[in-house]
Design a protein around this motif. Structure first.
Motif, PDB file in Angstrom:
ATOM      1  N   GLY A   1       0.891  -1.050  -0.349  1.00  0.00           N
ATOM      2  CA  GLY A   1      -0.317  -0.110  -0.324  1.00  0.00           C
ATOM      3  C   GLY A   1       0.973   1.221  -0.445  1.00  0.00           C
ATOM      4  N   ALA A   2       0.235   2.375  -0.021  1.00  0.00           N
ATOM      5  CA  ALA A   2       1.017   3.291  -0.204  1.00  0.00           C
ATOM      6  C   ALA A   2       0.559   3.892   1.340  1.00  0.00           C
ATOM      7  CB  ALA A   2       0.622   4.424  -0.994  1.00  0.00           C
ATOM      8  N   ASN A   3       1.943   5.037   1.879  1.00  0.00           N
ATOM      9  CA  ASN A   3       1.046   5.541   2.931  1.00  0.00           C
ATOM     10  C   ASN A   3       1.561   4.862   4.348  1.00  0.00           C
ATOM     11  OD1 ASN A   3       2.010   8.410   1.887  1.00  0.00           O
ATOM     12  ND2 ASN A   3       0.608   8.371   0.948  1.00  0.00           N
ATOM     13  N   ILE A   4       2.297   3.462   4.499  1.00  0.00           N
ATOM     14  CA  ILE A   4       1.456   2.603   5.357  1.00  0.00           C
ATOM     15  C   ILE A   4       2.469   3.216   6.982  1.00  0.00           C
ATOM     16  CG2 ILE A   4       2.227   0.209   6.323  1.00  0.00           C
ATOM     17  CD1 ILE A   4       2.725  -0.123   3.182  1.00  0.00           C
TER      18      ILE A   4
ATOM     19  N   ALA B   1       7.734   1.889   6.297  1.00  0.00           N
ATOM     20  CA  ALA B   1       6.914   3.572   6.282  1.00  0.00           C
ATOM     21  C   ALA B   1       7.333   4.107   5.462  1.00  0.00           C
ATOM     22  CB  ALA B   1       6.646   3.692   7.840  1.00  0.00           C
ATOM     23  N   GLU B   2       8.678   5.231   5.410  1.00  0.00           N
ATOM     24  CA  GLU B   2       8.704   5.658   4.520  1.00  0.00           C
ATOM     25  C   GLU B   2       8.893   5.593   3.264  1.00  0.00           C
ATOM     26  OE1 GLU B   2      11.509   9.510   4.543  1.00  0.00           O
ATOM     27  OE2 GLU B   2      10.238   8.463   6.153  1.00  0.00           O
ATOM     28  N   LEU B   3       9.319   4.812   2.758  1.00  0.00           N
ATOM     29  CA  LEU B   3       9.769   3.914   1.373  1.00  0.00           C
ATOM     30  C   LEU B   3       8.224   4.100   0.691  1.00  0.00           C
ATOM     31  CD1 LEU B   3      10.885   3.299  -1.210  1.00  0.00           C
ATOM     32  CD2 LEU B   3      10.650   0.779  -0.118  1.00  0.00           C
TER      33      LEU B   3
ATOM     34  N   ARG C   1       5.975   6.343   1.339  1.00  0.00           N
ATOM     35  CA  ARG C   1       5.654   7.539   1.109  1.00  0.00           C
ATOM     36  C   ARG C   1       5.883   7.998  -0.546  1.00  0.00           C
ATOM     37  NH1 ARG C   1       8.799  11.207   5.067  1.00  0.00           N
ATOM     38  NH2 ARG C   1       7.827  12.902   3.735  1.00  0.00           N
ATOM     39  N   TYR C   2       7.142   7.245  -0.850  1.00  0.00           N
ATOM     40  CA  TYR C   2       7.671   7.687  -2.402  1.00  0.00           C
ATOM     41  C   TYR C   2       7.159   6.704  -3.688  1.00  0.00           C
ATOM     42  CZ  TYR C   2      11.041  10.050  -0.271  1.00  0.00           C
ATOM     43  OH  TYR C   2      11.685  10.846   0.903  1.00  0.00           O
ATOM     44  N   VAL C   3       6.717   5.604  -3.168  1.00  0.00           N
ATOM     45  CA  VAL C   3       5.996   4.126  -3.964  1.00  0.00           C
ATOM     46  C   VAL C   3       4.600   3.322  -3.406  1.00  0.00           C
ATOM     47  CG1 VAL C   3       7.975   4.781  -5.469  1.00  0.00           C
ATOM     48  CG2 VAL C   3       7.443   2.192  -3.046  1.00  0.00           C
ATOM     49  N   ALA C   4       3.879   3.124  -3.695  1.00  0.00           N
ATOM     50  CA  ALA C   4       3.077   2.015  -3.874  1.00  0.00           C
ATOM     51  C   ALA C   4       3.869   0.574  -3.275  1.00  0.00           C
ATOM     52  CB  ALA C   4       1.668   2.246  -4.165  1.00  0.00           C
TER      53      ALA C   4
END
Length: 232
Positions: free
Chosen positions: A93-96, A185-187, A189-192
């Protein structure tokens, strides 16, 4: 609806063995974390407090089955090993949220981020991308994935690599600047992120060169092993 017609047969899907299972883990993408151990950052001439860990990628077909003998990488005279904990995602997912990040991990493996260090340094000094220093053929050896349902989520323990029986790298997972949950969590933020993604989570200090004929063995406590040989 008719099946999609391709100009030529698509290449086989890269995959990784799962410990104790017949099924294999299909690889979607490979992400890697740079400078995620302070001591390694310092040996690379970086101040670990000056910049946060960052991300780069390798092609999915860079995976190499543990135990394989591979050729010395072309176009380099400084071919390095980097032992890493690899997180294999079963969902994404995105923005986990960091507090939910480990729910997306299917399992863990020991991997080696092979690097053409001279090409990396040249690209860095010239302000150019260093894709070819990291994302070349057979640059991601990886051992069998061990499901988190069996081994849990390791956040401490020895991570080590030997070359021809001599210890080169000897660190602890607890020394990661961003732990696995933080990396995910950080990754995200950049890719789903998605099922099938592999994340190499960084290497401890002691990286160094390989030469033809070398035998490389890595192990991570509670996770597993990875090995490879460099052809003469």
């Amino acid at each position: 609806m008719s099946e999609t017609q391709f100009l030529f047969a698509p290449p086989p899907r890269p995959s990784v063995a799962i410990d104790g299972e017949i099924e294999r883990f299909p690889v979607r993408r490979i992400f890697c974390v740079g400078l995620n151990y302070a001591a390694h950052a310092r040996e690379m001439g970086k101040d670990p407090g000056a910049e946060p860990p960052f991300f780069f990628s390798k092609p999915a077909d860079a995976v190499v089955v543990s135990g394989t003998v591979i050729p010395y990488a072309p176009m380099t005279r400084n071919f390095h090993h980097e032992i890493e904990l690899v997180a294999a995602l079963g969902s994404g997912g995105a923005n986990i949220l960091r507090t939910r990040a480990l729910e997306h991990v299917y399992g863990y493996a020991a991997g080696i981020d092979l690097t053409r260090r001279d090409l990396q340094k040249q690209a860095r000094d010239e302000g150019k991308p260093w894709d070819l220093a990291k994302g070349f053929d057979q640059s991601a050896p990886i051992g069998a994935i061990h499901p988190a349902a069996r081994i849990g989520h390791p956040n401490s323990g020895r991570i080590a690599l030997s070359v021809n029986g001599a210890l080169r790298q000897n660190g602890d997972l607890a020394d990661m600047i961003l732990d696995v949950a933080g990396v995910i969590a950080e990754l995200s933020r950049y890719v789903a992120l998605a099922a099938g993604d592999l994340i190499f989570t960084g290497t401890p200090e002691g990286v160094g060169p390989l030469v033809p004929g070398d035998r490389v063995e890595g192990d991570i406590a509670g996770v597993g092993e990875v090995s490879l040989g460099i052809a003469h």
